[in-house]
Design a protein around this motif. Structure first.
Motif, short mmCIF file in Angstrom:
data_model
loop_
_atom_site.label_atom_id
_atom_site.label_comp_id
_atom_site.label_asym_id
_atom_site.label_seq_id
_atom_site.Cartn_x
_atom_site.Cartn_y
_atom_site.Cartn_z
N LYS A 15 0.83 -1.20 0.00
CA LYS A 15 0.00 0.00 0.00
C LYS A 15 0.87 1.25 0.00
CE LYS A 15 -3.81 -2.29 2.35
NZ LYS A 15 -3.90 -3.18 1.27
N ILE A 17 0.89 5.07 0.86
CA ILE A 17 0.11 5.93 1.76
C ILE A 17 0.61 7.36 1.64
CG2 ILE A 17 -0.50 6.35 4.16
CD1 ILE A 17 -0.01 3.33 4.62
N ASN A 19 -0.46 11.19 3.23
CA ASN A 19 -1.28 11.95 4.19
C ASN A 19 -2.26 11.07 4.95
OD1 ASN A 19 0.02 14.34 3.48
ND2 ASN A 19 -1.46 14.78 1.87
N GLY A 20 -1.85 9.87 5.29
CA GLY A 20 -2.67 8.99 6.11
C GLY A 20 -3.72 8.19 5.36
N GLU A 21 -3.81 8.33 4.05
CA GLU A 21 -4.79 7.53 3.31
C GLU A 21 -4.10 6.75 2.20
OE1 GLU A 21 -7.03 10.14 0.14
OE2 GLU A 21 -7.10 11.13 2.08
N VAL A 22 -4.64 5.58 1.91
CA VAL A 22 -4.08 4.71 0.88
C VAL A 22 -4.45 5.29 -0.48
CG1 VAL A 22 -4.10 2.40 -0.09
CG2 VAL A 22 -4.21 2.70 2.38
N VAL A 23 -3.45 5.56 -1.30
CA VAL A 23 -3.72 6.14 -2.61
C VAL A 23 -3.62 5.13 -3.74
CG1 VAL A 23 -3.12 8.49 -1.94
CG2 VAL A 23 -1.35 6.98 -2.77
N ASN A 34 5.30 5.07 2.53
CA ASN A 34 4.78 6.38 2.89
C ASN A 34 5.42 7.43 1.97
OD1 ASN A 34 3.11 5.71 5.16
ND2 ASN A 34 5.00 5.27 6.27
#
Length: 84
Positions: A15, A17, A19-23, A34
């Protein structure tokens, strides 16, 4: 064939990630990646890019380019009128 016990573990659904969300999910040797910038929030790809011009270089270039275009068009129109 790959040799056993010398290759890192492959995660086909790693995954990414931002800014804290999975893109997105990609294949990687790390289970989580990250990032700070990706194409979904980069100004170049989102169309919000601004040209920072501190010394007027962009304006000078645009003026010079516009003058060259006018000279070429003026010369072309003069040669067209001379031929007629």
């Amino acid at each position: 064939m790959s040799k056993p016990d010398i290759h890192p573990t492959w995660y086909p659904e790693a995954k990414v990630i931002c800014n804290g969300e999975v893109v997105m999910t990609v294949g990687s040797t790390c289970p989580k990646i990250n990032v700070e910038v990706w194409s979904g929030n980069h100004p170049f790809y989102t169309g919000t890019q601004k040209i920072i011009d501190t010394e007027g270089r962009v304006d000078r270039f645009q003026k010079r380019y516009a003058m060259i275009g006018k000279k070429v068009n003026k010369e072309a129109s003069e040669s067209d009128s001379a031929e007629k």
